[in-house]
Design a protein around this motif. Sequence first.
Motif, PDB file in Angstrom:
ATOM      1  N   MET A  67       8.052   8.686 -15.371  1.00 46.11           N
ATOM      2  CA  MET A  67       8.408   7.749 -14.867  1.00 46.11           C
ATOM      3  C   MET A  67       7.996   7.423 -13.500  1.00 46.11           C
ATOM      4  N   TYR A  68       7.744   8.551 -12.838  1.00 38.41           N
ATOM      5  CA  TYR A  68       7.433   8.752 -11.608  1.00 38.41           C
ATOM      6  C   TYR A  68       5.771   8.361 -11.456  1.00 38.41           C
ATOM      7  N   PRO A 117       2.843  17.661  -8.101  1.00 39.73           N
ATOM      8  CA  PRO A 117       3.975  17.781  -7.632  1.00 39.73           C
ATOM      9  C   PRO A 117       4.886  16.483  -7.301  1.00 39.73           C
ATOM     10  N   LEU A 118       6.176  16.426  -7.450  1.00 43.95           N
ATOM     11  CA  LEU A 118       6.979  15.384  -7.082  1.00 43.95           C
ATOM     12  C   LEU A 118       7.192  15.195  -5.545  1.00 43.95           C
ATOM     13  N   LYS A 119       7.273  14.064  -5.114  1.00 43.17           N
ATOM     14  CA  LYS A 119       7.621  14.034  -3.629  1.00 43.17           C
ATOM     15  C   LYS A 119       9.192  13.868  -3.550  1.00 43.17           C
ATOM     16  N   GLU A 120       9.673  14.661  -2.527  1.00 42.37           N
ATOM     17  CA  GLU A 120      11.071  14.628  -2.224  1.00 42.37           C
ATOM     18  C   GLU A 120      11.721  13.357  -1.922  1.00 42.37           C
ATOM     19  N   ALA A 123      13.233  11.315  -4.738  1.00 41.85           N
ATOM     20  CA  ALA A 123      14.180  12.107  -5.562  1.00 41.85           C
ATOM     21  C   ALA A 123      15.364  11.055  -5.989  1.00 41.85           C
ATOM     22  N   VAL A 124      15.933  10.780  -4.805  1.00 45.10           N
ATOM     23  CA  VAL A 124      17.512   9.956  -5.226  1.00 45.10           C
ATOM     24  C   VAL A 124      17.295   8.956  -6.495  1.00 45.10           C
ATOM     25  N   ALA A 130      16.435   8.060 -13.948  1.00 45.85           N
ATOM     26  CA  ALA A 130      16.315   8.961 -15.264  1.00 45.85           C
ATOM     27  C   ALA A 130      17.465   8.990 -15.863  1.00 45.85           C
ATOM     28  N   ASP A 131      18.507   9.337 -14.956  1.00 44.96           N
ATOM     29  CA  ASP A 131      19.926   9.442 -15.698  1.00 44.96           C
ATOM     30  C   ASP A 131      20.526   8.308 -16.322  1.00 44.96           C
ATOM     31  N   ALA A 132      20.124   7.357 -15.860  1.00 46.28           N
ATOM     32  CA  ALA A 132      20.492   5.908 -16.472  1.00 46.28           C
ATOM     33  C   ALA A 132      19.756   5.752 -17.903  1.00 46.28           C
TER      34      ALA A 132
END
Length: 261
Positions: A67-68, A117-120, A123-124, A130-132
């Motif tokens: 997704m990111y 790497p994913l950027k912090e 994150a939110v 993703a949880d949705a």
Amino acid sequence: MAAIEYSLFRRAVFLTGILLLAGCTSSQTTSAIKSEGVKTSAPIGNIPKKQLYNYTASDRECLKRAMYFESKRSSRDGLMAVGTVVMNRMTSGAYPGTICGVVGQERQFAPGVMTRPLKEQAAVELDEAADAILRGERNPQVKEAMFFHRAGLRFPYDNMHYVTVAGGNAFYEKRGDDGELQTPAPKPADEYILSFAPHLSTSPALMAVNDVQQASVVAEADDLPLPLQAPVPLQRPQLASLSSSQMVMAPQVWSLPATRR
């Protein structure tokens, strides 16, 4: 006198007949109501069973990565669109039956999707999206699409049926001239269950990524040269049978070309 007795006898017979008829009519009406009640009751055995898909913390991480990196981090709409494609593929039967299996499949998603790497800062929003997806929410505009490419590109294929543009990507279904899907149809979100299964094994690809990152941290702390300048390719995965009768396929590559077809 005989005439009076005969008249009383006829009256008694008439009243008795009326009472018997009333009792018979009442009995038939009650029976009919009970019978109709039984006919309208739905048999328990016809309740459809929903297919169960297990996911782990690694699968959630794989979903976030797809997704990111594929949505260009532009909007929640774009994040949800890519997440919907991942779930469409997983439930279609034409792709691996796990999230990490889909995201890590060769020549399908962005290069480095499993290693960069994913950027912090993201994150939110990324965690929420993703949880949705894991709760069953989908981007409704994506419909049954399992393919996308960067918006603005053009291809000479007649079977690309575009459904929406989101997050800098154009999403499409593969359909023939008759309008029928040329791929197995994915399951609607309300026809299957996603169950968190922490007891299942971690994705080998993510384990290797974590090992590389930890080794880098140790080397920097000791002021030593890094032992690895690039991720080491994984060996091709082996299929494992799970109790849920699903096949788990680990990600197959480290770097993936951007080809979508």
